[in-house]
Enzyme design. Structure first.
Site, PDB file in Angstrom:
ATOM      1  N   SER A 108     124.177  22.357  41.636  1.00  0.00           N
ATOM      2  CA  SER A 108     123.146  21.397  41.251  1.00  0.00           C
ATOM      3  C   SER A 108     123.790  20.297  40.419  1.00  0.00           C
ATOM      4  O   SER A 108     124.757  20.539  39.690  1.00  0.00           O
ATOM      5  CB  SER A 108     122.056  22.084  40.423  1.00  0.00           C
ATOM      6  OG  SER A 108     121.223  21.129  39.798  1.00  0.00           O
ATOM      7  N   SER A 109     123.237  19.101  40.505  1.00  0.00           N
ATOM      8  CA  SER A 109     123.785  17.998  39.718  1.00  0.00           C
ATOM      9  C   SER A 109     123.532  18.178  38.224  1.00  0.00           C
ATOM     10  O   SER A 109     124.134  17.465  37.410  1.00  0.00           O
ATOM     11  CB  SER A 109     123.188  16.663  40.185  1.00  0.00           C
ATOM     12  OG  SER A 109     121.778  16.684  40.090  1.00  0.00           O
ATOM     13  N   CYS A 110     122.691  19.130  37.833  1.00  0.00           N
ATOM     14  CA  CYS A 110     122.442  19.346  36.404  1.00  0.00           C
ATOM     15  C   CYS A 110     123.625  20.017  35.706  1.00  0.00           C
ATOM     16  O   CYS A 110     123.610  20.205  34.498  1.00  0.00           O
ATOM     17  CB  CYS A 110     121.173  20.162  36.191  1.00  0.00           C
ATOM     18  SG  CYS A 110     121.352  21.909  36.584  1.00  0.00           S
ATOM     19  N   TYR A 137     120.262  27.194  33.275  1.00  0.00           N
ATOM     20  CA  TYR A 137     120.457  27.114  34.722  1.00  0.00           C
ATOM     21  C   TYR A 137     121.808  26.480  35.030  1.00  0.00           C
ATOM     22  O   TYR A 137     122.554  26.950  35.902  1.00  0.00           O
ATOM     23  CB  TYR A 137     119.324  26.296  35.336  1.00  0.00           C
ATOM     24  CG  TYR A 137     119.430  26.052  36.818  1.00  0.00           C
ATOM     25  CD1 TYR A 137     119.193  27.082  37.725  1.00  0.00           C
ATOM     26  CD2 TYR A 137     119.735  24.800  37.325  1.00  0.00           C
ATOM     27  CE1 TYR A 137     119.272  26.871  39.101  1.00  0.00           C
ATOM     28  CE2 TYR A 137     119.814  24.569  38.688  1.00  0.00           C
ATOM     29  CZ  TYR A 137     119.584  25.609  39.571  1.00  0.00           C
ATOM     30  OH  TYR A 137     119.667  25.387  40.928  1.00  0.00           O
ATOM     31  N   LYS A 141     125.080  27.980  37.132  1.00  0.00           N
ATOM     32  CA  LYS A 141     125.646  27.308  38.305  1.00  0.00           C
ATOM     33  C   LYS A 141     127.130  26.976  38.097  1.00  0.00           C
ATOM     34  O   LYS A 141     127.932  27.067  39.034  1.00  0.00           O
ATOM     35  CB  LYS A 141     124.849  26.039  38.622  1.00  0.00           C
ATOM     36  CG  LYS A 141     123.494  26.312  39.258  1.00  0.00           C
ATOM     37  CD  LYS A 141     123.656  27.002  40.600  1.00  0.00           C
ATOM     38  CE  LYS A 141     122.350  27.229  41.323  1.00  0.00           C
ATOM     39  NZ  LYS A 141     122.542  27.901  42.623  1.00  0.00           N
ATOM     40  N   HIS A 180     109.580  20.307  40.370  1.00  0.00           N
ATOM     41  CA  HIS A 180     110.365  19.143  40.001  1.00  0.00           C
ATOM     42  C   HIS A 180     109.493  17.890  40.077  1.00  0.00           C
ATOM     43  O   HIS A 180     108.358  17.938  40.548  1.00  0.00           O
ATOM     44  CB  HIS A 180     111.576  19.013  40.924  1.00  0.00           C
ATOM     45  CG  HIS A 180     112.598  20.084  40.705  1.00  0.00           C
ATOM     46  ND1 HIS A 180     112.683  21.196  41.513  1.00  0.00           N
ATOM     47  CD2 HIS A 180     113.569  20.232  39.767  1.00  0.00           C
ATOM     48  CE1 HIS A 180     113.674  21.966  41.089  1.00  0.00           C
ATOM     49  NE2 HIS A 180     114.213  21.411  40.035  1.00  0.00           N
TER      50      HIS A 180
END
Length: 313
Positions: A108-110, A137, A141, A180
């Site tokens: 994920s880009s987070c 999260y 990841k 989201h």
């Protein structure tokens, strides 16, 4: 990727998993292995090991995860870090032990620092503090990425990691508490139009910038990278373009046909100020998204209207 091989798709019912399943079927893959949570608990190490030893898949798409928006991440940090660590650890380890040829891990880009330079290059990983509302999260990841890299280095296991930007599309979660931003806006404007409300509340200032990718474009990128890419370096998957939350809200309102006021509640969190991915590496591999944002939102809203019985809301 051998189209006749056994392909295990973990998380086939989710937004990403269902899109990858559609893409695999369209590509002529007929031996797709799937299991519901009731059939296979991915947080159980023994159950996952037994599944891999019995089924012997050749390829694995690891799209299973516990996911959610700002509210869900901030409210259930223990669930997010525990479940995601367990799922990805069990699947990656069992895949290696069972002799899987290649595994694709969806990140994920987070994972990137909250104040990362823009656009975000893959090498910015672990160069600064994370966004506090979803760090649990993100840490899980990041651990998945590092596990793939470690298994490649120590065992020669062909595991690659993709970092998608904000995704949307058919099969999304439209629950206002845990979804989201884009599906939440679709749901809010739909409800407001139906109830003839004069205004719709939107969290934050409306100024943060976000990048959005239709999930069918993500699935196409996943299949392309499974075919063409083999390296420990992570690969960003996005459009390379972003919009403000205010602009997004106006677009969604227009698609839904809501004509009331947009009220931005500045007492609610904005999250990361900007999150735009540098997709140069992906472009070099020959990928370009096909679905424009407004078209994708219209397609998603049409799916929402046609699938009310099965929508998560």
């Amino acid at each position: 990727m051998d189209k006749d091989a056994r392909i295990y798709l973990a998380g086939h019912r989710g937004l990403v998993g269902s899109a990858i399943c559609r893409a695999l079927e369209a590509a002529g893959c007929t031996n797709i292995l799937t299991r519901t949570h009731a059939e296979l608990d991915l947080t159980s190490q023994q159950a996952v090991l037994e599944f891999f030893q019995e089924e012997q898949p050749g390829y694995v798409f690891l799209a299973a995860a516990r996911v959610g928006g700002i509210h869900a991440n901030d409210s259930y940090p223990a669930d997010f870090i525990r479940d995601n660590l367990q799922i990805q650890t069990n699947v990656i380890d069992a895949a290696h032990k069972a002799g899987v040829k290649k595994l694709l891990f969806l990140g994920s880009s987070c994972i990137y620092p909250k104040l990362s330079p823009q656009p975000i290059k893959e090498e910015y990983l672990l160069t600064g503090p994370l966004e506090p509302t979803n760090e649990w999260y993100a840490i899980a990841k990041i651990a998945g990425i590092k596990m793939c890299q470690a298994y490649r280095r120590q065992y020669g296991f062909d595991a690659i990691s993709l970092m998608p930007t904000n995704l949307y599309g058919p099969g999304d979660n439209f629950d206002l508490e845990n979804s989201h931003v884009l599906p939440a806006l679709i749901r809010k404007f739909h409800d407001a139009k139906r109830e003839d409300l004069e205004r719709v509340e939107i969290w934050g200032t409306g100024t943060p910038r976000r990048e959005f990718l239709h999930v069918d474009d993500l699935a196409a990128a996943a299949l392309l990278l499974m075919d063409r890419y083999s390296d420990e370096a992570i690969v960003n998957v996005g459009t390379g373009e972003d919009v403000t939350i205010g602009e997004l809200a106006a677009t969604v309102a227009a698609v839904v046909g809501y004509g009331g006021e947009l009220y931005f509640n500045t007492e609610m969190p904005d999250g990361t100020p900007r999150k735009l991915l540098d997709v140069s590496r992906l472009k070099e591999l020959g990928f370009a998204p096909r679905i424009a944002l407004q078209d994708g939102i219209a397609m998603t809203y049409a799916w929402f209207l046609n699938n009310s019985a099965q929508i998560r809301m």
